[in-house]
Scaffold this active site. Structure first.
Site, short mmCIF file in Angstrom:
data_model
loop_
_atom_site.label_atom_id
_atom_site.label_comp_id
_atom_site.label_asym_id
_atom_site.label_seq_id
_atom_site.Cartn_x
_atom_site.Cartn_y
_atom_site.Cartn_z
N ASP A 142 0.81 -1.24 0.00
CA ASP A 142 0.00 0.00 0.00
C ASP A 142 0.83 1.28 0.00
O ASP A 142 1.98 1.30 0.44
CB ASP A 142 -0.96 0.01 1.19
CG ASP A 142 -0.24 -0.10 2.53
OD1 ASP A 142 0.71 -0.90 2.65
OD2 ASP A 142 -0.61 0.64 3.47
N GLU A 177 -0.84 -1.85 5.13
CA GLU A 177 0.01 -1.79 6.32
C GLU A 177 -0.08 -0.43 7.00
O GLU A 177 -0.04 -0.33 8.23
CB GLU A 177 1.48 -2.10 5.96
CG GLU A 177 2.39 -2.29 7.17
CD GLU A 177 2.77 -1.00 7.87
OE1 GLU A 177 2.85 -0.98 9.11
OE2 GLU A 177 2.99 0.01 7.17
ZN LIG Z 1 5.15 3.85 6.44
ZN LIG Z 2 6.33 1.04 5.75
#
Ligand SMILES: [Zn+2]
Ligand SMILES: [Zn+2]
Length: 396
Positions: free
Chosen positions: A81, A139
Site C-alpha cells: 500500500d 500496512e
Molecule cells: Zn510507512
Molecule cells: Zn512502511
C-alpha cells in the site's frame, strides 16, 4: 558501501526489479484499494507458473512455490500500500495519481518479493520445502496483516517461520538492521475530550476554560515518560493535535487532544494508558471540567525470534562479507507484520536504502522520499540466502 555478493541470477534480475518497482510507484494505491497493484503482481506470477490465491482480505495475494524436495514451510511477507501524500519528486516514474504516493518503500518491498518468488520458482529443483510469498494490503492502516491471518494465510500448508524486511532510509545502502527480541513498538492512539463551560472572555468566573484545562493536561502527560515509566524502558507520549476555541473573545467550552503512545513492553503500555486517564481525570476534577478518554490499541510490538534474527544476521554477513555493516536496529515506529510474528517465529529486518550523494535520503512519509534501487537486488539476495540457510540447501 561494501560490495554485496549478489549471485548472477539476482544481478540479471536487477533491471526487472527496477521496472516493477517503478510501475508500482507510478500507480500507487491506498490500503485495501491495491487492485491494480494486485493485478500487476498476479499477471506476473501467472506468467512464471506460480500458483497463487488473490483477493485475500480484499486485495492480498499468497503465492506458493513448492520445492521439488521435501522440507520446511517458510513465508515471506511484503506490503503493497501507498500513502495519502502528494509526490514532490520530479522523476519519470513519479506518481501519476494526485495525493497518493509510495512514500514508505512498499513499492520496493513488493518488487523484492516478486523477484524472490520468480527466482525460487526457477530454482524449484533445488528448493527444499515450500515458500509462501504474502503480498499484504493496508500496512499503513487500518492493517491488512490481521485479516490475512484470519483468512488462514499461515495455514495449509502450515508456515513454520516468517521473514520480512523494510527498506530503510534512516541508514545508508549496505547497512542491515536486525535485532533479536523487540525491534518495533506498540503503536497506540488516544483521544481526549475536555468538556468545560464556555462564556465571555471578560467573565472567566462564569466559565470552565477548556483551553486552560487542556493545557495542564498536555503538560502533565509529559511526566508519564519522565516520572512514571522505568527510564530503562523506551516509551513515547506525543500529542499530535490540540483543537479548541474559535475566536479571541470567547472562552472555549471544549478542547480536543489527540496523540499516539509508543512502547515495547505490555506492562509499559498498560501503565501509560492507566496514568493517562488518572491525569486527565485528576486535572479535570481539579478545574471543574469533565472528560471523555479513548485509548485505542493499535499494532502489537514487533518481536523477533532470536534464532531467526541470528539466521538473518548470518545471511547478511555472507552477502556483505567482512565489511558487513550490521546494526541492532530498534525504532519506535509500528508495523503490523507483528501479527504474523506473534503466530510463528520470524524476523523483520531493515535494509539500508539511503544514498545521500544522490539525494536519496529523505525520510519515510516525506513527499520527496525515494531510495537507492540497488537495495532491491540486495533484498532478493538476502531473502534467498536466508531461505538457503534455513533449509540447509543451496538453490543452485
Ligand atoms: Zn510507512
Ligand atoms: Zn512502511
Amino acid at each position: 558501501m561494501s560490495f554485496p555478493a549478489l549471485r548472477p541470477a539476482v544481478r540479471a534480475l536487477q533491471p526487472e526489479l527496477v521496472t516493477w518497482r517503478r510501475h508500482i510507484h507510478k500507480y500507487p494505491e491506498l490500503g485495501f484499494q491495491e487492485k491494480q497493484t494486485a493485478a500487476y503482481i498476479s499477471q506476473r506470477l501467472k506468467s512464471w507458473g506460480i500458483p497463487h490465491q488473490t483477493g485475500i482480505a480484499h486485495t492480498g495475494i499468497v503465492a506458493t512455490i513448492e520445492g521439488e524436495q521435501p522440507g520446511p514451510v517458510l513465508a515471506l511477507r511484503a506490503d503493497m500500500d501507498a500513502l495519502p501524500i502528494h509526490e514532490a519528486n520530479e522523476v519519470e516514474y513519479r506518481s501519476a495519481i494526485p495525493n497518493v504516493m509510495h512514500a514508505c518503500g512498499h513499492d520496493g518491498h513488493t518488487a523484492i518479493a516478486m523477484g524472490t518468488a520468480k527466482l525460487l520458482q526457477q530454482h524449484r529443483q533445488h528448493l527444499k520445502g515450500t515458500v509462501k510469498v504474502i503480498f499484504q494490503p493496508a500496512e499503513e492502516g487500518p492493517g491488512g496483516a490481521k485479516p490475512m491471518l484470519e483468512a488462514g494465510v499461515l495455514k495449509n500448508p502450515d508456515v513454520e517461520a516468517i521473514l520480512g524486511l523494510h527498506l530503510w532510509n534512516n541508514r545508508p545502502l549496505g547497512t542491515i538492521g536486525v535485532k533479536s527480541g523487540p525491534s518495533m513498538a506498540f503503536a497506540d492512539r488516544f483521544q481526549i475530550q475536555v468538556i468545560g463551560r464556555g462564556g465571555h472572555a471578560a467573565l472567566p468566573q462564569q466559565t470552565v476554560d477548556a483551553i486552560v484545562v487542556g493545557s495542564h493536561i498536555v503538560n502533565a502527560l509529559q511526566t508519564i515518560v519522565s516520572r512514571s515509566v522505568d527510564p530503562l524502558q523506551p516509551a513515547v507520549v506525543t500529542v499530535g493535535r490540540f483543537r479548541a476555541g474559535d475566536t479571541f473573545n470567547v472562552i472555549a467550552p471544549r478542547a480536543e487532544i489527540w496523540g499516539t503512545v509508543r512502547s515495547f513492553q505490555p506492562e509499559v503500555r498498560d501503565l501509560i494508558s492507566k496514568r493517562m486517564e488518572e491525569i486527565v481525570a485528576g486535572i479535570c476534577q481539579a478545574y471543574g471540567a469533565t472528560y471523555e478518554f479513548r485509548f485505542e490499541r493499535g499494532y502489537p510490538a514487533v518481536q523477533n525470534d532470536p534464532a531467526m534474527a541470528a539466521l538473518v544476521e548470518q545471511s547478511a554477513r555472507e552477502v556483505f562479507g567482512s565489511e558487513a555493516r550490521i546494526i541492532p536496529e530498534m525504532t519506535m515506529g509500528g508495523e503490523d507484520v507483528s501479527f504474523f510474528l506473534n503466530e510463528v517465529p520470524g524476523c523483520y529486518f531493515f535494509l539500508g536504502s539511503a544514498n545521500p550523494e544522490r539525494g536519496l535520503n529523505y525520510p519515510h512519509h516525506h513527499p520527496r522520499f525515494d531510495f537507492d534501487e540497488a537495495a532491491l537486488g540486495i533484498g532478493v539476495e538476502l531473502f534467498l540466502r536466508c531461505i538457503e540457510n534455513y533449509t540447509g540447501q543451496a538453490l543452485s
